[in-house]
Write a protein that holds these residues in place. Structure first.
Motif, PDB file in Angstrom:
ATOM      1  N   TYR A  33       0.842  -1.206   0.000  1.00  0.00           N
ATOM      2  CA  TYR A  33       0.000   0.000   0.000  1.00  0.00           C
ATOM      3  C   TYR A  33       0.878   1.258   0.000  1.00  0.00           C
ATOM      4  CZ  TYR A  33      -3.027  -3.577   2.066  1.00  0.00           C
ATOM      5  OH  TYR A  33      -3.717  -4.737   2.312  1.00  0.00           O
ATOM      6  N   TYR A  35       0.313   5.311   1.167  1.00  0.00           N
ATOM      7  CA  TYR A  35      -0.538   6.316   1.806  1.00  0.00           C
ATOM      8  C   TYR A  35       0.160   7.673   1.740  1.00  0.00           C
ATOM      9  CZ  TYR A  35      -2.820   2.395   4.258  1.00  0.00           C
ATOM     10  OH  TYR A  35      -3.491   1.236   4.577  1.00  0.00           O
ATOM     11  N   GLN A  37       0.044  11.353   4.116  1.00  0.00           N
ATOM     12  CA  GLN A  37      -0.446  11.946   5.345  1.00  0.00           C
ATOM     13  C   GLN A  37      -0.143  13.436   5.311  1.00  0.00           C
ATOM     14  OE1 GLN A  37       1.501  10.870   9.066  1.00  0.00           O
ATOM     15  NE2 GLN A  37      -0.377  11.259  10.217  1.00  0.00           N
ATOM     16  N   GLY A  40      -1.361  17.080  10.362  1.00  0.00           N
ATOM     17  CA  GLY A  40      -2.479  17.026  11.292  1.00  0.00           C
ATOM     18  C   GLY A  40      -3.613  16.111  10.875  1.00  0.00           C
ATOM     19  N   MET A  41      -3.387  15.282   9.876  1.00  0.00           N
ATOM     20  CA  MET A  41      -4.461  14.437   9.347  1.00  0.00           C
ATOM     21  C   MET A  41      -4.091  12.967   9.464  1.00  0.00           C
ATOM     22  SD  MET A  41      -6.668  16.652   8.373  1.00  0.00           S
ATOM     23  CE  MET A  41      -7.789  15.798   7.273  1.00  0.00           C
ATOM     24  N   GLY A  42      -5.075  12.129   9.193  1.00  0.00           N
ATOM     25  CA  GLY A  42      -4.829  10.695   9.141  1.00  0.00           C
ATOM     26  C   GLY A  42      -4.262  10.297   7.796  1.00  0.00           C
ATOM     27  N   LEU A  43      -4.103   8.992   7.612  1.00  0.00           N
ATOM     28  CA  LEU A  43      -3.529   8.483   6.375  1.00  0.00           C
ATOM     29  C   LEU A  43      -4.610   8.258   5.320  1.00  0.00           C
ATOM     30  CD1 LEU A  43      -1.335   7.844   8.557  1.00  0.00           C
ATOM     31  CD2 LEU A  43      -0.724   5.880   7.155  1.00  0.00           C
ATOM     32  N   LEU A  45      -5.287   6.495   1.520  1.00  0.00           N
ATOM     33  CA  LEU A  45      -4.736   5.484   0.623  1.00  0.00           C
ATOM     34  C   LEU A  45      -4.644   6.019  -0.794  1.00  0.00           C
ATOM     35  CD1 LEU A  45      -3.850   2.484   0.417  1.00  0.00           C
ATOM     36  CD2 LEU A  45      -6.228   1.946  -0.139  1.00  0.00           C
ATOM     37  N   PHE A  90       3.794   7.105   3.198  1.00  0.00           N
ATOM     38  CA  PHE A  90       4.092   5.849   3.873  1.00  0.00           C
ATOM     39  C   PHE A  90       3.774   4.691   2.943  1.00  0.00           C
ATOM     40  CE2 PHE A  90       5.077   7.052   8.158  1.00  0.00           C
ATOM     41  CZ  PHE A  90       4.412   8.256   8.352  1.00  0.00           C
TER      42      PHE A  90
ATOM     43  N   MET B  45       4.872   4.985  12.277  1.00  0.00           N
ATOM     44  CA  MET B  45       3.592   4.428  12.719  1.00  0.00           C
ATOM     45  C   MET B  45       3.890   3.175  13.533  1.00  0.00           C
ATOM     46  SD  MET B  45       1.119   6.308  11.568  1.00  0.00           S
ATOM     47  CE  MET B  45      -0.365   5.303  11.466  1.00  0.00           C
ATOM     48  N   MET B  89       0.614  11.407  18.427  1.00  0.00           N
ATOM     49  CA  MET B  89      -0.679  11.269  17.753  1.00  0.00           C
ATOM     50  C   MET B  89      -1.096   9.811  17.841  1.00  0.00           C
ATOM     51  SD  MET B  89      -2.134  13.937  16.338  1.00  0.00           S
ATOM     52  CE  MET B  89      -3.076  13.391  14.922  1.00  0.00           C
ATOM     53  N   PHE B  91      -3.915   7.056  16.296  1.00  0.00           N
ATOM     54  CA  PHE B  91      -4.886   6.814  15.238  1.00  0.00           C
ATOM     55  C   PHE B  91      -5.634   5.518  15.483  1.00  0.00           C
ATOM     56  CE2 PHE B  91      -3.881  10.196  12.377  1.00  0.00           C
ATOM     57  CZ  PHE B  91      -2.528  10.449  12.556  1.00  0.00           C
ATOM     58  N   LEU B 105      -7.324  -0.741   5.086  1.00  0.00           N
ATOM     59  CA  LEU B 105      -7.348  -0.157   6.420  1.00  0.00           C
ATOM     60  C   LEU B 105      -7.855   1.275   6.309  1.00  0.00           C
ATOM     61  CD1 LEU B 105      -6.457  -1.294   9.177  1.00  0.00           C
ATOM     62  CD2 LEU B 105      -4.227  -0.259   8.793  1.00  0.00           C
ATOM     63  N   PHE B 107      -8.472   4.868   8.328  1.00  0.00           N
ATOM     64  CA  PHE B 107      -7.967   5.577   9.491  1.00  0.00           C
ATOM     65  C   PHE B 107      -8.892   6.708   9.910  1.00  0.00           C
ATOM     66  CE2 PHE B 107      -3.724   3.946  10.194  1.00  0.00           C
ATOM     67  CZ  PHE B 107      -3.468   3.273   9.007  1.00  0.00           C
ATOM     68  N   GLY B 108      -8.929   6.959  11.217  1.00  0.00           N
ATOM     69  CA  GLY B 108      -9.525   8.186  11.721  1.00  0.00           C
ATOM     70  C   GLY B 108      -8.538   9.330  11.582  1.00  0.00           C
ATOM     71  N   LYS B 109      -8.975  10.526  11.989  1.00  0.00           N
ATOM     72  CA  LYS B 109      -8.134  11.707  11.827  1.00  0.00           C
ATOM     73  C   LYS B 109      -7.111  11.866  12.941  1.00  0.00           C
ATOM     74  CE  LYS B 109     -11.369  14.309   9.013  1.00  0.00           C
ATOM     75  NZ  LYS B 109     -12.159  15.553   8.834  1.00  0.00           N
ATOM     76  N   GLY B 110      -7.259  11.095  13.992  1.00  0.00           N
ATOM     77  CA  GLY B 110      -6.251  11.080  15.035  1.00  0.00           C
ATOM     78  C   GLY B 110      -6.564  11.986  16.211  1.00  0.00           C
TER      79      GLY B 110
END
Lengths: 113, 117
Positions: A33, A35, A37, A40-43, A45, A90, B45, B89, B91, B105, B107-110
């Motif tokens: 995979y 990703y 990022q 301040g945010m999530g990952l 895809l 990532f 991570m 952080m 997640f 997968l 993910f949330g925003k953390g």
């Protein structure tokens, strides 16, 4: 015991330049995979692969290309870099079971100026 | 619709106290896994803990435990005896058991946790 490795760790690109982010895993995982990022945010895809020669788009594929010629390698190509692609990238791999975690590389911090 | 929701953008906790980080999820798949990851300022991570939809007991890993309330679709992370090194952080993520893109997968925003000395 390398796991997932990524190169480079950092890169600065000018608008319009191209580059390839390298990703290699030594766990014999079929699934890999990419990703991104943003701060301040999530990952999110970008692309994923279910095996050599098979790739599919994720949530944010525009501006990127991938290929998977071997089980171990899954490079990500940026053809015409734009400031919006400034992010941390990532790579990850796994067995794609809902009981299993993904294994992440250390990330590549890319800045496009 | 958001599949993973973390409602706390940032939290503070005093060193040695316990803290709960919230996570709610949305799925109609009976088979799914819930994961928590830690991302320190160095950026990597780190997998912390996993809870499967069929697990009868809450998962625990050292100082980490998961408060899994299936009917409420919540999977809160509890960190006991917080340490300064827990500042990071966090997640929450989910993977469904279905085929195709459902296996990805999400993910949330953390939540950014800061531990105060």
């Amino acid at each position: 015991n390398a796991g997932v490795t990524q190169t480079p760790k950092f890169r600065i690109l000018k608008i319009g330049q191209s580059m390839t982010l390298q990703c290699t895993q030594d766990m014999n995982h079929n699934y890999m995979y990419w990703y991104r990022q943003d701060p301040g945010m999530g990952l999110k895809l970008i692309y994923y692969s279910v095996g050599a020669g098979i790739t599919d788009k994720g949530e944010v594929p525009n501006g990127y290309n991938v290929s998977r010629s071997t089980t171990e390698d899954f490079p990500l190509r940026l053809e015409l870099a734009a400031p919006s692609q400034t992010s941390v990238y990532f790579c990850a791999s796994d067995r794609r079971l809902f009981t299993d975690t993904q294994y992440f590389g250390p990330g590549t911090r890319l800045t496009v100026l | 619709a958001q599949k993973i929701t973390q409602t706390q953008p940032g939290m503070f906790v005093q060193e040695k106290e316990a803290v709960t980080l919230d996570c709610t999820y949305d799925t109609s798949d009976p088979s799914y896994g819930l994961f928590w990851y830690k991302q320190p300022s160095s950026g990597e991570m780190i997998f912390l803990i996993y809870q499967g939809s069929y697990d009868q007991q809450n998962a625990t890993e050292g100082r980490y435990s998961l408060n899994f309330q299936k009917a409420r679709k919540s999977a809160n992370l509890v960190i006991s005896a917080s340490q300064l090194g827990d500042s990071a952080m966090y997640f929450c993520a989910m993977r469904e058991g279905g085929g195709g893109s459902q296996g990805n997968l999400i993910f949330g925003k953390g939540t950014k946790l800061s531990v105060k000395p």
